[in-house]
Each structure stands twice: as structure tokens, then as C-alpha cells.
Design a protein around this motif. Structure first.
Motif, PDB file in Angstrom:
ATOM      1  N   GLU A  61     -15.699 -13.477  -4.495  1.00 56.56           N
ATOM      2  CA  GLU A  61     -16.575 -14.234  -5.401  1.00 56.56           C
ATOM      3  C   GLU A  61     -17.940 -14.393  -4.760  1.00 56.56           C
ATOM      4  N   GLU A  62     -18.971 -14.398  -5.609  1.00 54.71           N
ATOM      5  CA  GLU A  62     -20.320 -14.666  -5.123  1.00 54.71           C
ATOM      6  C   GLU A  62     -20.483 -16.171  -4.959  1.00 54.71           C
ATOM      7  N   ILE A  63     -21.042 -16.571  -3.828  1.00 48.90           N
ATOM      8  CA  ILE A  63     -21.242 -17.989  -3.501  1.00 48.90           C
ATOM      9  C   ILE A  63     -22.729 -18.214  -3.226  1.00 48.90           C
ATOM     10  N   THR A  64     -23.286 -19.270  -3.790  1.00 50.49           N
ATOM     11  CA  THR A  64     -24.669 -19.630  -3.497  1.00 50.49           C
ATOM     12  C   THR A  64     -24.677 -20.854  -2.602  1.00 50.49           C
ATOM     13  N   VAL A  65     -25.369 -20.735  -1.484  1.00 51.66           N
ATOM     14  CA  VAL A  65     -25.480 -21.826  -0.520  1.00 51.66           C
ATOM     15  C   VAL A  65     -26.888 -22.405  -0.615  1.00 51.66           C
ATOM     16  N   GLY A  66     -26.941 -23.713  -0.737  1.00 54.46           N
ATOM     17  CA  GLY A  66     -28.230 -24.404  -0.782  1.00 54.46           C
ATOM     18  C   GLY A  66     -28.349 -25.319   0.426  1.00 54.46           C
ATOM     19  N   ASP A  67     -28.888 -26.521   0.206  1.00 51.98           N
ATOM     20  CA  ASP A  67     -29.086 -27.484   1.289  1.00 51.98           C
ATOM     21  C   ASP A  67     -27.811 -28.216   1.676  1.00 51.98           C
ATOM     22  N   GLY A  68     -26.887 -28.399   0.735  1.00 53.93           N
ATOM     23  CA  GLY A  68     -25.679 -29.177   1.006  1.00 53.93           C
ATOM     24  C   GLY A  68     -24.480 -28.308   1.344  1.00 53.93           C
ATOM     25  N   ASN A  69     -23.385 -28.978   1.612  1.00 51.62           N
ATOM     26  CA  ASN A  69     -22.130 -28.277   1.908  1.00 51.62           C
ATOM     27  C   ASN A  69     -21.573 -27.635   0.634  1.00 51.62           C
ATOM     28  N   VAL A  70     -20.907 -26.515   0.807  1.00 48.89           N
ATOM     29  CA  VAL A  70     -20.254 -25.831  -0.301  1.00 48.89           C
ATOM     30  C   VAL A  70     -18.768 -25.785   0.014  1.00 48.89           C
ATOM     31  N   THR A  71     -17.956 -26.259  -0.922  1.00 45.48           N
ATOM     32  CA  THR A  71     -16.506 -26.210  -0.755  1.00 45.48           C
ATOM     33  C   THR A  71     -15.943 -25.268  -1.804  1.00 45.48           C
ATOM     34  N   LYS A  72     -15.143 -24.300  -1.347  1.00 46.92           N
ATOM     35  CA  LYS A  72     -14.521 -23.350  -2.263  1.00 46.92           C
ATOM     36  C   LYS A  72     -13.064 -23.151  -1.867  1.00 46.92           C
ATOM     37  N   ASP A  73     -12.164 -23.722  -2.667  1.00 47.81           N
ATOM     38  CA  ASP A  73     -10.733 -23.508  -2.470  1.00 47.81           C
ATOM     39  C   ASP A  73     -10.339 -22.251  -3.231  1.00 47.81           C
ATOM     40  N   VAL A  74      -9.452 -21.472  -2.631  1.00 50.47           N
ATOM     41  CA  VAL A  74      -9.083 -20.172  -3.180  1.00 50.47           C
ATOM     42  C   VAL A  74      -7.564 -20.036  -3.169  1.00 50.47           C
ATOM     43  N   THR A  75      -7.022 -19.433  -4.222  1.00 50.35           N
ATOM     44  CA  THR A  75      -5.607 -19.048  -4.233  1.00 50.35           C
ATOM     45  C   THR A  75      -5.554 -17.538  -4.351  1.00 50.35           C
ATOM     46  N   ILE A  76      -4.814 -16.906  -3.427  1.00 54.18           N
ATOM     47  CA  ILE A  76      -4.598 -15.467  -3.526  1.00 54.18           C
ATOM     48  C   ILE A  76      -3.123 -15.232  -3.826  1.00 54.18           C
ATOM     49  N   TYR A  77      -2.871 -14.192  -4.627  1.00 55.80           N
ATOM     50  CA  TYR A  77      -1.523 -13.957  -5.138  1.00 55.80           C
ATOM     51  C   TYR A  77      -0.934 -12.671  -4.573  1.00 55.80           C
ATOM     52  N   LEU A  78       0.380 -12.696  -4.400  1.00 53.38           N
ATOM     53  CA  LEU A  78       1.091 -11.499  -3.969  1.00 53.38           C
ATOM     54  C   LEU A  78       0.849 -10.373  -4.970  1.00 53.38           C
ATOM     55  N   ILE A  79       0.667  -9.171  -4.468  1.00 55.93           N
ATOM     56  CA  ILE A  79       0.541  -8.022  -5.356  1.00 55.93           C
ATOM     57  C   ILE A  79       1.866  -7.881  -6.097  1.00 55.93           C
ATOM     58  N   GLY A  80       1.800  -7.878  -7.411  1.00 53.16           N
ATOM     59  CA  GLY A  80       2.994  -7.800  -8.256  1.00 53.16           C
ATOM     60  C   GLY A  80       3.396  -9.128  -8.874  1.00 53.16           C
ATOM     61  N   ASP A  81       2.868 -10.235  -8.353  1.00 50.78           N
ATOM     62  CA  ASP A  81       3.194 -11.569  -8.888  1.00 50.78           C
ATOM     63  C   ASP A  81       2.174 -11.932  -9.963  1.00 50.78           C
ATOM     64  N   VAL A  82       2.457 -11.583 -11.213  1.00 49.06           N
ATOM     65  CA  VAL A  82       1.464 -11.796 -12.260  1.00 49.06           C
ATOM     66  C   VAL A  82       1.626 -13.105 -13.022  1.00 49.06           C
ATOM     67  N   ASN A  83       2.674 -13.887 -12.705  1.00 47.99           N
ATOM     68  CA  ASN A  83       2.756 -15.215 -13.322  1.00 47.99           C
ATOM     69  C   ASN A  83       2.391 -16.317 -12.322  1.00 47.99           C
ATOM     70  N   GLY A  84       2.057 -15.926 -11.085  1.00 50.66           N
ATOM     71  CA  GLY A  84       1.532 -16.868 -10.104  1.00 50.66           C
ATOM     72  C   GLY A  84       2.532 -17.838  -9.528  1.00 50.66           C
ATOM     73  N   ILE A  88       7.954 -12.102  -6.691  1.00 52.62           N
ATOM     74  CA  ILE A  88       7.830 -10.855  -7.432  1.00 52.62           C
ATOM     75  C   ILE A  88       9.188 -10.593  -8.056  1.00 52.62           C
ATOM     76  N   THR A  89       9.263 -10.692  -9.385  1.00 57.27           N
ATOM     77  CA  THR A  89      10.539 -10.607 -10.091  1.00 57.27           C
ATOM     78  C   THR A  89      10.419  -9.650 -11.286  1.00 57.27           C
ATOM     79  N   PRO A  90      11.554  -9.296 -11.905  1.00 62.23           N
ATOM     80  CA  PRO A  90      11.483  -8.479 -13.125  1.00 62.23           C
ATOM     81  C   PRO A  90      10.639  -9.119 -14.224  1.00 62.23           C
ATOM     82  N   ASN A  91      10.543 -10.424 -14.241  1.00 62.91           N
ATOM     83  CA  ASN A  91       9.683 -11.090 -15.226  1.00 62.91           C
ATOM     84  C   ASN A  91       8.233 -10.639 -15.079  1.00 62.91           C
ATOM     85  N   ASP A  92       7.788 -10.444 -13.832  1.00 58.61           N
ATOM     86  CA  ASP A  92       6.420  -9.965 -13.613  1.00 58.61           C
ATOM     87  C   ASP A  92       6.242  -8.569 -14.207  1.00 58.61           C
ATOM     88  N   ALA A  93       7.247  -7.706 -14.028  1.00 60.79           N
ATOM     89  CA  ALA A  93       7.191  -6.357 -14.617  1.00 60.79           C
ATOM     90  C   ALA A  93       7.109  -6.453 -16.140  1.00 60.79           C
TER      91      ALA A  93
END
Length: 141
Positions: A61-84, A88-93
Motif C-alpha cells: 500500500e502507498e503510505i503518506t508520511v507528514g509531520d505526525g506519526n502514521v499507524t498502519k495495521d495490516v492483515t496478510i492472508y495465507l495463499i489459498g485462504d479466500v474467506n480469511g 485453507i479448506t475445500p470451501n476456499d476452492a
């Protein structure tokens, strides 16, 4: 700064890279499925934040930093896990297959996880690879 939520191995490294439009990238490596990261003394400007962990779809993601603190929480998902759900199950397929025929829309945040073969598109082959992974005949990296 922020927290990266991920799945899989609790001891796997998570690499967080902050790259300015011009200049040298800054990288930090953290561990765990809920890991705090921080970059100090970051000059104002536009940056690309990239988060990577083995077996997970990378997040950028593009982040813009200015004068103050920037907080960015991120969730990354397993490849194949499309319901989050962290698995990784047949439901994802099934969800990938439904997405391919237009009867289900995979949320934007999970689209990179649906591209199991990494070719830039979501196709029935991705659903097939998830099923093969579930029965142990294909390893998703």
C-alpha cells in the motif's frame, strides 16, 4: 508503525519494507502472528509499505508520511485462504470457483490470496490447486 496479523507458523519471519519514492528502502523483520513493527525518523513523503511472510499473499500500500506519526495495521492472508479464516479448506476452492463464474465476489483484501498459481489472474486452476493442497498432493508456498 503498526501491527501485522498473519497466520501459519508463529515463529516465521514477517518482513516489513518501507520504500520511499526516491532513496533507500528501510526493512524490519518481526516474528509472530500478531507482530508490532516500527520505523523511526521517517522523513515526510510518499512511501510504499510492503509486508511479506512465507506462504502468505504479499500486501502493498502507498503510505503518506507528514509531520505526525502514521499507524498502519495490516492483515496478510495465507495463499489459498479466500474467506480469511486462517485455514485453507475445500470451501476456499468453492469460493474461487464461484468467483470465476460470477456468483461470488472475493473481497478486495483477499484477492491476492486467491491467485494461488501467482499468474496475476484468478482462474479455475487456482481452485484446483487449493483442492490439491487440501488432499496433500500440492504444496502452496
Amino acid at each position: 508503525s503498526g501491527t501485522v496479523k498473519s497466520y501459519g507458523g508463529e515463529t516465521e519471519n514477517v518482513t516489513v519494507t518501507l520504500t520511499p519514492e526516491k532513496g533507500t528502502p528501510m526493512t524490519t523483520v518481526v516474528t509472530g502472528n500478531s507482530a508490532a513493527y516500527k520505523f523511526e525518523n521517517v522523513s515526510a513523503g510518499t512511501y510504499t509499505l510492503k509486508v511479506e511472510k512465507k506462504g502468505h499473499a504479499p500486501w502493498t500500500e502507498e503510505i503518506t508520511v507528514g509531520d505526525g506519526n502514521v499507524t498502519k495495521d495490516v492483515t496478510i492472508y495465507l495463499i489459498g485462504d479466500v474467506n480469511g479464516d486462517g485455514l485453507i479448506t475445500p470451501n476456499d476452492a468453492s469460493l474461487i470457483s464461484q468467483h470465476c463464474v460470477g456468483s461470488y465476489v472475493i473481497p478486495n483484501a483477499l484477492l491476492p490470496a486467491a491467485d494461488v498459481d501467482g499468474n496475476g489472474t484468478i482462474t479455475p486452476n487456482d481452485a484446483s490447486l487449493v483442492l490439491q493442497h487440501c488432499v496433500g498432493t500440492y504444496v502452496i508456498n
